[in-house]
Design a protein around this motif. Structure first.
Motif, mmCIF file in Angstrom:
data_model
loop_
_atom_site.group_PDB
_atom_site.id
_atom_site.type_symbol
_atom_site.label_atom_id
_atom_site.label_comp_id
_atom_site.label_asym_id
_atom_site.label_seq_id
_atom_site.Cartn_x
_atom_site.Cartn_y
_atom_site.Cartn_z
ATOM 1 N N GLU A 83 37.482 36.278 37.975
ATOM 2 C CA GLU A 83 36.587 37.424 37.814
ATOM 3 C C GLU A 83 37.061 38.627 38.597
ATOM 4 N N ASN A 84 37.505 38.397 39.815
ATOM 5 C CA ASN A 84 37.885 39.565 40.589
ATOM 6 C C ASN A 84 39.360 39.569 40.924
ATOM 7 N N TYR A 85 40.092 38.900 40.078
ATOM 8 C CA TYR A 85 41.523 38.927 40.342
ATOM 9 C C TYR A 85 42.107 40.251 39.913
ATOM 10 N N PRO A 86 41.809 40.768 38.750
ATOM 11 C CA PRO A 86 40.954 40.250 37.730
ATOM 12 C C PRO A 86 41.741 40.021 36.471
ATOM 13 N N VAL A 87 41.119 39.297 35.591
ATOM 14 C CA VAL A 87 41.634 39.192 34.241
ATOM 15 C C VAL A 87 40.669 39.936 33.320
ATOM 16 N N ASP A 88 41.096 40.156 32.103
ATOM 17 C CA ASP A 88 40.230 40.885 31.172
ATOM 18 C C ASP A 88 39.147 39.998 30.581
ATOM 19 N N GLY A 89 39.396 38.718 30.598
ATOM 20 C CA GLY A 89 38.414 37.805 30.045
ATOM 21 C C GLY A 89 38.732 36.390 30.468
ATOM 22 N N ILE A 90 37.757 35.532 30.300
ATOM 23 C CA ILE A 90 37.912 34.148 30.741
ATOM 24 C C ILE A 90 37.475 33.216 29.628
ATOM 25 N N VAL A 91 38.219 32.178 29.380
ATOM 26 C CA VAL A 91 37.658 31.113 28.569
ATOM 27 C C VAL A 91 37.563 29.865 29.427
ATOM 28 N N LEU A 92 36.387 29.309 29.359
ATOM 29 C CA LEU A 92 36.103 28.110 30.142
ATOM 30 C C LEU A 92 36.046 26.925 29.206
ATOM 31 N N ILE A 93 36.945 25.996 29.397
ATOM 32 C CA ILE A 93 36.860 24.765 28.627
ATOM 33 C C ILE A 93 35.918 23.857 29.387
ATOM 34 N N GLY A 94 34.725 23.740 28.848
ATOM 35 C CA GLY A 94 33.608 23.245 29.636
ATOM 36 C C GLY A 94 33.488 21.737 29.699
ATOM 37 N N THR A 95 32.976 21.273 30.808
ATOM 38 C CA THR A 95 32.616 19.870 30.933
ATOM 39 C C THR A 95 31.119 19.830 31.221
ATOM 40 N N VAL A 96 30.780 20.162 32.433
ATOM 41 C CA VAL A 96 29.354 20.234 32.736
ATOM 42 C C VAL A 96 28.966 21.683 32.994
ATOM 43 N N CYS A 156 45.549 43.016 30.311
ATOM 44 C CA CYS A 156 46.109 42.284 29.172
ATOM 45 C C CYS A 156 46.394 40.848 29.560
ATOM 46 N N LEU A 157 45.409 40.272 30.170
ATOM 47 C CA LEU A 157 45.552 38.938 30.725
ATOM 48 C C LEU A 157 44.228 38.220 30.537
ATOM 49 N N VAL A 158 44.284 36.986 30.117
ATOM 50 C CA VAL A 158 43.039 36.216 30.176
ATOM 51 C C VAL A 158 43.267 34.921 30.936
ATOM 52 N N GLY A 159 42.243 34.526 31.632
ATOM 53 C CA GLY A 159 42.315 33.305 32.418
ATOM 54 C C GLY A 159 41.615 32.175 31.688
ATOM 55 N N VAL A 160 42.193 31.007 31.750
ATOM 56 C CA VAL A 160 41.587 29.853 31.103
ATOM 57 C C VAL A 160 41.347 28.775 32.154
ATOM 58 N N VAL A 161 40.114 28.341 32.253
ATOM 59 C CA VAL A 161 39.782 27.297 33.216
ATOM 60 C C VAL A 161 39.674 25.966 32.485
ATOM 61 N N VAL A 162 40.485 25.023 32.875
ATOM 62 C CA VAL A 162 40.502 23.724 32.202
ATOM 63 C C VAL A 162 40.200 22.604 33.201
#
Lengths: 355, 355
Positions: free
Chosen positions: B110-123, B58-64
């Motif tokens: 990915e292997n922490y893990p979280v249930d999902g990831i949202v990537l706020i993308g640049t390149v 019940c956790l999602v990771g967000v990469v900013v």
DNA sequence: CTGTTAGCGCATTCAG
DNA sequence: CTGAATGCGCTAACAG
């Protein structure tokens, strides 16, 4: 993909794979086999399972009140700097200024787990104290004083006092004479203050107390009715300033507890000057009535926000060593994580007036 | 404190405690005993061990890319909004605009893990694509188009084009006549652009291409020599603008790829006007030489930064639905996490000119 | 140098 | 309704 499968595919034991991964003794031959299999499968060890065993994640969690803040980002930049240098990664949790969420995320980090936590503090409630007292992982608090954890905070009282003195001097300069206080640029007038909740001891209490003391030592005063309380947002600062301007016509300086609030006050001044055209001599009473010329109202802040400085040329503010506090905080944390440092530390950092 | 110890203290089996914790069948009597023991000990189940079993956090990771950004904080606010409503928590990882760190944190999550990831993308590099293709956990990309994951992005080309048209119109308005283009406030002059790296397809390529197209459709053009490239920072925008102003004397508008860069450009204008006093009629050649009156140079941006608007009164900019993209992104992610939604989605969000 | 074994803390069978 | 047993993926200790 598990370590066991890799082991089977490579024709070795899972322990061998583990050793390969962690730099234990292993023959070049098997090393090569394992390398190949891992290459092919794109296997990545499960961090969580590893942590379950080792109790070590090389990870620290940082709990912040909000994400979009220059001061906070300076603290996290400092933290990140020492963390990455020492091989740690950093996860952030933003609480949106809700103290209860702070507890939630602290607990999440505690048993996620991370090796340590830094809490960028706002309010320290009983719940917080309870957590700090029996947390399984070490915590350091940045930005607030507390005796329940290692902490590193800023001289908010001193900063407030310095700002108070500065404002008092400005007031004296501007309002030299009594009745004819309408010189170009400056004018006689009073100090107003937009603070924040008293539950925030650093910003809400110390900073404001210091400000009062500084004003007083400069011969000025913060009168009742010239004080407002805002949230830590621009919008809130805007409302508070508008309210102030609408009610009091003799304000010369609006001092704000943060630069973000100050930005809102500046916005209010802009809006006010548009809607309220100066109409100086309309009144013909015996006493000159103060008509607020909003362009003569000055705004001060705290925090030395670079964005604000860039686009406005800068307002009087105070520079805190936010990045430094991040650095020191992270170092403190790693000291207890890695070396089991036990003696508690309280660290107070200075400031610098910017005007 | 483990579940086993709790079980002993309560005189039940660890399974009973587990059931108590997770709402399984258990008698009221034992329920009470367990409740009491947990209360006393302050026991909290280990999230990691649970995850090891259940594969669900019940956790999602967000990469900013960075923490101190209004646009990004709006996206994360949107994400947080739907996440918390559906019982999830959010962890952030900031990459400091370093694509390689992005990969590191993606793998961590990915292997922490979280249930999902949202990537706020640049390149989106080859490494990114590789990750997206075989990630164990679902990923959605916000802010960039990609075919390797669910994505939700903004109409940067359209926004750029709209801004281009607007600038072209301004240019036409300002420089109506030929030789005597020195009317108050406006003057004949050219458009300049401060962009960002082309590796950022959305901001660096689409936005700029759109801008060019818009200018052209309005009868103007972006000439070589009037273009600079900046980082995503104010400082960088400052330098680029200063460079532009020093080299070209006939700039009427500086359009910037982001409001942050625009803030830097405004700062440069401020600085420039201080050091470079207008000295109009010093030259007596046959042709009037352009002397840059920096107060006549206008700045535009993208992103509708509220802070900038507040303290400057606002510059022409474009509002993107950042919060909406966060909301939709999180919803997309939860759809695949909870309902195993398989069909890929690409979503493009519109914009609104603000001027 | 290597494989085997025993858990880390928990949730889930499966017999009672 | 309940407890004993099993294993999630991994590492640490131990005996080869």
């Amino acid at each position: 993909m598990t370590i066991k499968e890799i082991a089977q595919l490579a024709g070795v034991s899972s322990a061998a794979v583990s050793r390969y991964l962690n730099g234990g003794y292993i023959s070049d031959e098997k090393k090569e086999q394992i390398r190949k299999v891992i290459e092919e499968t794109g296997y990545q060890p499960s961090a969580q399972a590893r942590m379950l065993r080792t109790k070590r994640a090389c990870l620290v969690g940082v709990v912040v009140p909000k994400i979009n803040s220059e001061s906070i980002s300076r603290v996290t930049a400092g933290i990140e700097e020492v963390l990455s240098r020492r091989g740690y990664q950093m996860l952030l949790a933003s609480t949106d200024n809700e103290p209860e969420k702070e507890i939630t995320y602290l607990k999440l980090f505690e048993n996620y787990p991370v090796d340590g936590i830094v809490l960028i503090g706002t309010v320290i409630t009983a719940e917080h104290r309870k957590f700090l007292k029996n947390s399984k992982v070490p915590v350091v608090v940045v930005g607030q004083y507390t005796k329940y954890a290692n902490c590193i905070y800023h001289d908010d009282y001193g900063a407030g006092k310095a700002m108070g003195k500065y404002v008092a001097a400005e007031l004296a300069r501007g309002g030299g004479s009594d009745e004819s206080g309408n010189r170009a640029g400056h004018r006689a007038g009073k100090a107003a203050y937009i603070g924040v909740t008293k539950e925030d001891k650093a910003v809400g209490v110390s900073r404001e107390d210091g400000f009062r003391a500084g004003l007083k030592s400069g011969g000025a005063e913060l009168e009742e009715g010239y004080i407002r309380q805002a949230e830590f947002t621009m919008e809130s600062g805007y409302q508070a300033a508008l309210d102030l301007l609408g009610e009091k016509q003799d304000i010369a300086v609006i001092s704000c507890a943060t630069d973000t609030i100050a930005a809102g006050a500046i916005e209010a001044l802009l809006a006010y000057s548009k809607n309220r055209v100066p109409q100086a001599a309309k009144d013909s009473g015996t006493r000159m009535q103060y008509i607020l010329d909003s362009s003569a109202v000055r705004v001060t802040g705290f925090g030395d926000n670079q964005f604000l400085k860039a686009v406005t040329g800068g307002i009087p503010t105070v520079h805190f060593g936010y990045k430094t506090s991040g650095i020191r905080g992270a170092e403190l944390l790693l000291d207890v994580i890695e070396r089991g440092e036990k003696i508690p530390v309280e660290m107070k950092l200075g400031f610098r007036m910017v005007c």
